[in-house]
Write a protein that holds these residues in place. Structure first.
Motif, PDB file in Angstrom:
ATOM      1  N   PRO A  48       0.811  -1.225   0.000  1.00  0.00           N
ATOM      2  CA  PRO A  48       0.000   0.000   0.000  1.00  0.00           C
ATOM      3  C   PRO A  48       0.844   1.274   0.000  1.00  0.00           C
ATOM      4  CG  PRO A  48      -0.920  -1.576   1.541  1.00  0.00           C
ATOM      5  CD  PRO A  48       0.399  -2.130   1.092  1.00  0.00           C
ATOM      6  N   LEU A  49       1.969   1.252   0.739  1.00  0.00           N
ATOM      7  CA  LEU A  49       2.882   2.402   0.744  1.00  0.00           C
ATOM      8  C   LEU A  49       3.455   2.624  -0.649  1.00  0.00           C
ATOM      9  CD1 LEU A  49       4.547   4.585   2.255  1.00  0.00           C
ATOM     10  CD2 LEU A  49       6.267   2.798   2.707  1.00  0.00           C
ATOM     11  N   VAL A  68       2.050   1.799  -3.506  1.00  0.00           N
ATOM     12  CA  VAL A  68       0.973   2.343  -4.362  1.00  0.00           C
ATOM     13  C   VAL A  68       0.811   3.832  -4.107  1.00  0.00           C
ATOM     14  CG1 VAL A  68      -1.496   2.284  -4.859  1.00  0.00           C
ATOM     15  CG2 VAL A  68      -0.256   0.148  -4.507  1.00  0.00           C
ATOM     16  N   TRP A  69       0.825   4.217  -2.841  1.00  0.00           N
ATOM     17  CA  TRP A  69       0.601   5.613  -2.458  1.00  0.00           C
ATOM     18  C   TRP A  69       1.722   6.519  -2.945  1.00  0.00           C
ATOM     19  CZ3 TRP A  69       1.950   7.872   2.904  1.00  0.00           C
ATOM     20  CH2 TRP A  69       1.515   9.206   2.983  1.00  0.00           C
ATOM     21  N   LYS A  70       2.961   6.099  -2.736  1.00  0.00           N
ATOM     22  CA  LYS A  70       4.093   6.973  -3.024  1.00  0.00           C
ATOM     23  C   LYS A  70       4.716   6.765  -4.403  1.00  0.00           C
ATOM     24  CE  LYS A  70       4.460   9.394   0.803  1.00  0.00           C
ATOM     25  NZ  LYS A  70       4.358  10.883   0.778  1.00  0.00           N
ATOM     26  N   LYS A  71       4.601   5.545  -4.946  1.00  0.00           N
ATOM     27  CA  LYS A  71       5.305   5.233  -6.189  1.00  0.00           C
ATOM     28  C   LYS A  71       4.369   4.902  -7.355  1.00  0.00           C
ATOM     29  CE  LYS A  71       9.233   4.535  -6.510  1.00  0.00           C
ATOM     30  NZ  LYS A  71      10.261   5.430  -7.081  1.00  0.00           N
ATOM     31  N   GLY A  72       3.097   4.663  -7.054  1.00  0.00           N
ATOM     32  CA  GLY A  72       2.141   4.394  -8.125  1.00  0.00           C
ATOM     33  C   GLY A  72       1.977   2.906  -8.418  1.00  0.00           C
ATOM     34  N   TRP A  73       0.935   2.602  -9.188  1.00  0.00           N
ATOM     35  CA  TRP A  73       0.580   1.219  -9.473  1.00  0.00           C
ATOM     36  C   TRP A  73       1.614   0.517 -10.354  1.00  0.00           C
ATOM     37  CZ3 TRP A  73      -2.534  -1.944  -7.118  1.00  0.00           C
ATOM     38  CH2 TRP A  73      -3.599  -1.431  -6.371  1.00  0.00           C
ATOM     39  N   THR A  75       4.462  -0.597  -8.242  1.00  0.00           N
ATOM     40  CA  THR A  75       4.008  -1.589  -7.273  1.00  0.00           C
ATOM     41  C   THR A  75       3.789  -2.945  -7.925  1.00  0.00           C
ATOM     42  OG1 THR A  75       2.923   0.168  -6.000  1.00  0.00           O
ATOM     43  CG2 THR A  75       2.281  -2.096  -5.513  1.00  0.00           C
ATOM     44  N   GLN A 107      12.410  11.882  -2.111  1.00  0.00           N
ATOM     45  CA  GLN A 107      11.764  13.000  -1.440  1.00  0.00           C
ATOM     46  C   GLN A 107      12.726  13.821  -0.577  1.00  0.00           C
ATOM     47  OE1 GLN A 107       8.103  12.029   0.550  1.00  0.00           O
ATOM     48  NE2 GLN A 107       7.091  11.455  -1.355  1.00  0.00           N
TER      49      GLN A 107
END
Length: 209
Positions: free
Chosen positions: A78-79, A81-86, A89, A155
């Motif tokens: 999930p992290l 997906v949130w930060k790096k995209g599908w 992931t 980041q």
């Protein structure tokens, strides 16, 4: 006679990897990572990251490395997906599954070897680090703390290898509960080798493929 100097213009435009590039790159890199883990396991040492955690748990419980590896990797998706995209992931999920399968295949084909722990730690981490570098360069990873290290680099501009090293040394310290101090020392040396190679070769602007 006069020497003539010519200015040769070089194109710096990066070309994206093709689908075939990615398939071959991720597959080969996953195999290298699995062979590296096999060498570490054969030397009865651990490493950092989820791989190290999985090795530790497999030494202390009846569960196999492959099972623990996949289960321990899932919470980080999930992290990712949130930060790096599908895209990243899904590629990482493919790599995680492939490493698990290749780890089982390597053990089945080569059997359970017993090698010098220091050699297993150093050689295993060298091979595994090349595999992880290959995954990074094909917009993938082995999930887990790889994701945390990549996010920290993107980041906060902290080198992924150094971030991973701090995490890895903490995991290696956990080996004190299942191994002798010498094995823990060898494991720490291996983790340093892994992350030194990663920090040296994976930095912003170094690779644009």
């Amino acid at each position: 006679m006069h020497n003539t100097t010519r200015d040769v213009s070089r194109s710096t435009t990066a070309q994206s990897h093709s689908l075939l590039d990615d398939i071959v790159g991720i597959t080969a890199s996953s195999l290298l990572a699995a062979i590296g883990i096999f060498l570490m396991d054969s030397g009865h040492v651990v490493t950092g990251g989820i791989a190290g955690l999985a090795l530790l748990i497999s030494y202390a419980t009846p569960f196999s490395f492959s099972v623990v590896w996949i289960v321990a990797s899932l919470p980080f998706l999930p992290l990712a997906v949130w930060k790096k995209g599908w895209n990243f992931t899904l590629r990482s999920l493919v790599a995680i599954v492939m490493v698990s399968l290749f780890a089982q295949l390597t053990t089945a084909k080569l059997g359970h070897l017993s090698i010098d722990p220091l050699f297993g730690a150093v050689a295993g981490n060298v091979v595994a680090s090349i595999g992880v570098l290959g995954l990074f360069r094909h917009r993938s990873s082995l999930g887990g703390f790889n994701v945390v290290a990549l996010i920290a680099q993107e980041q906060y501009h902290w080198r992924a290898g150094y971030v991973q090293l701090v995490i890895d040394l903490a995991i290696v310290a956990g080996a004190f509960f299942v191994a002798s101090p010498v094995i823990v020392l060898y494991s720490a040396v291996g983790a340093f080798v892994f992350n030194f190679i990663l920090a040296l070769n994976h930095r912003e602007g170094r690779y644009n493929g």
